[in-house]
Design an enzyme around this catalytic site. Structure first.
Site, PDB file in Angstrom:
ATOM      1  N   SER A  52       7.984  66.366 -40.254  1.00  0.00           N
ATOM      2  CA  SER A  52       7.481  65.088 -39.734  1.00  0.00           C
ATOM      3  C   SER A  52       8.580  64.076 -39.458  1.00  0.00           C
ATOM      4  O   SER A  52       8.363  63.114 -38.725  1.00  0.00           O
ATOM      5  CB  SER A  52       6.468  64.468 -40.705  1.00  0.00           C
ATOM      6  OG  SER A  52       7.061  64.261 -41.974  1.00  0.00           O
ATOM      7  N   ASP A 337       4.943  54.238 -44.261  1.00  0.00           N
ATOM      8  CA  ASP A 337       3.815  54.556 -45.140  1.00  0.00           C
ATOM      9  C   ASP A 337       4.396  54.934 -46.502  1.00  0.00           C
ATOM     10  O   ASP A 337       5.548  54.608 -46.780  1.00  0.00           O
ATOM     11  CB  ASP A 337       2.922  55.653 -44.537  1.00  0.00           C
ATOM     12  CG  ASP A 337       3.664  56.951 -44.230  1.00  0.00           C
ATOM     13  OD1 ASP A 337       4.741  57.174 -44.830  1.00  0.00           O
ATOM     14  OD2 ASP A 337       3.182  57.742 -43.408  1.00  0.00           O
ATOM     15  N   HIS A 340       7.038  58.116 -45.255  1.00  0.00           N
ATOM     16  CA  HIS A 340       7.928  58.128 -44.100  1.00  0.00           C
ATOM     17  C   HIS A 340       8.620  56.790 -43.848  1.00  0.00           C
ATOM     18  O   HIS A 340       7.991  55.740 -43.987  1.00  0.00           O
ATOM     19  CB  HIS A 340       7.143  58.525 -42.846  1.00  0.00           C
ATOM     20  CG  HIS A 340       6.447  59.842 -42.967  1.00  0.00           C
ATOM     21  ND1 HIS A 340       5.113  59.950 -43.345  1.00  0.00           N
ATOM     22  CD2 HIS A 340       6.895  61.105 -42.783  1.00  0.00           C
ATOM     23  CE1 HIS A 340       4.773  61.226 -43.378  1.00  0.00           C
ATOM     24  NE2 HIS A 340       5.835  61.946 -43.046  1.00  0.00           N
TER      25      HIS A 340
END
Length: 363
Positions: A52, A337, A340
């Protein structure tokens, strides 16, 4: 291996690229200058593999819950549009590609709107929740590294059809490949699932992951990659989610020690590959970069280091972040978040990546 005659021009290019990237923190990169340098010195495109941290939306096309293609993700992206990137804006690979001069964003290879011209600038095969351990990716139904490399082979086929075999070989040989993963192997796999933790001690698992990375890079090289940026894992214990789970207000040192140890093993494997295959590699120390930002936020123009911008900032990411309110200014936060980083933090990491690439070619 790069021809010896190409080393000096590339050193000059990457020194200038690194200097040009320093203003990234103030969003004042001289894109025109960097583009001219890249064109003059043969850097062809950016090819991306990972999780990610570098997935621009491949998971949008997969039957997985690990997606970020909804608000508030993309809040600071162009037109405030969610794309599947797990942050408020762009990823480090987007910022590097823009600095080099190809495109403002690296598209996902599985994007149905991908154009032929995009193949010439570079694409990402990365998949959120993936890892060096195929079992990690399988837990979430996302792309394993072997599957990402399979898509890379498809990319090569498309490229050959577009520009011919010799030109395609030239493009891949002069590309900058980026490999960024490892976090999920520990946080979503080893410390949660009972399988790997029953098979390996954490030190043995680090060795296993490093050996998998080693084989993956050998395969990349076999397919034509000669320049590689490998991103180390971040300080896992400083992630808001980890601190919440462990009921700590400060970074969880035991998790950080694991990340640090694994990064050392990554660097050791890269040294072997450098010697045996002649790959020109650059290690990006995102562990130190993020830790420094957390310890001395004002030096980086940051303020909030303990929680993310989305929701409470302590536990939400992915689906649990969906539709939540966010902080007024994500550029003041290290984390977007609970897992991340923000685009601002990614800008800092992108700068480190280019400096590392410069250092690698000065060896």
């Amino acid at each position: 291996m790069l021809k010896a005659t190409m080393v000096l021009p590339n050193v000059k290019l990457l020194i200038l690229l690194a200097l040009a990237l320093i203003p990234l923190l103030s969003n004042a990169v001289d894109i025109h200058q960097v583009r001219q340098l890249a064109a003059k010195n043969n850097v062809s495109c950016v090819l991306v593999f990972g999780d990610s941290s570098v997935d621009p939306g491949n998971n949008n096309r997969l039957a997985t819950t690990m997606k970020g293609n909804f608000p508030p993700y993309g809040k600071d992206f162009f037109n405030g549009r969610p794309t599947g990137r797990f942050t408020d804006g762009r990823l480090p690979t987007d910022l590097i590609a823009e600095a080099i001069g190809f495109t403002k964003v690296i598209p996902a290879f599985l994007d149905p709107n991908l154009k032929q011209a995009d193949l010439l600038h570079g694409v990402s095969f990365a998949s959120a929740a993936s890892g060096y351990d195929d079992f990690t990716a399988n837990l979430s139904g996302v792309l394993t590294v072997s599957k990402q490399l399979e898509y890379f082979k498809h990319y090569i086929i498309h490229l050959k059809r577009m520009v011919g075999e010799e030109k395609a070989k030239y493009i891949i040989g002069n590309a900058i490949a980026v490999l960024s993963m490892g976090t999920n192997d520990f946080l979503q796999n080893y410390y949660i699932e009972p399988v790997r933790s029953m098979q390996y001690t954490v030190e043995e698992y680090e060795d296993y992951l490093a050996s998998r990375m080693y084989q993956d890079i050998k395969e990349m090289h076999r397919l034509g990659i000669t320049r590689l940026v490998v991103v180390g894992v971040p300080p896992l214990g400083c992630m808001p989610l980890v601190k919440t789970i462990m009921n700590q207000n400060t970074c969880v040192e035991s998790y950080n020690r694991v990340a640090f140890a694994f990064n050392s093993k990554i660097k050791a494997k890269l040294a072997i590959l450098r010697h045996t295959l002649g790959i020109r590699d650059a290690y990006t120390d995102c562990y130190s970069v993020i830790l420094n930002a957390i310890k001395s936020p004002k030096e980086f123009g940051l303020e909030e280091t303990s929680k993310g911008c989305c929701g409470s900032g302590t536990a939400e990411y992915g689906d649990t972040c969906k539709g939540l309110t966010t902080c007024p200014d994500a550029s003041k936060y290290v984390f977007w978040d609970a897992v991340h980083p923000t685009q601002k933090m990614y800008q800092i990491i992108a700068n480190e990546a280019m400096m590392a690439l410069n250092d690698a070619l000065l060896r």
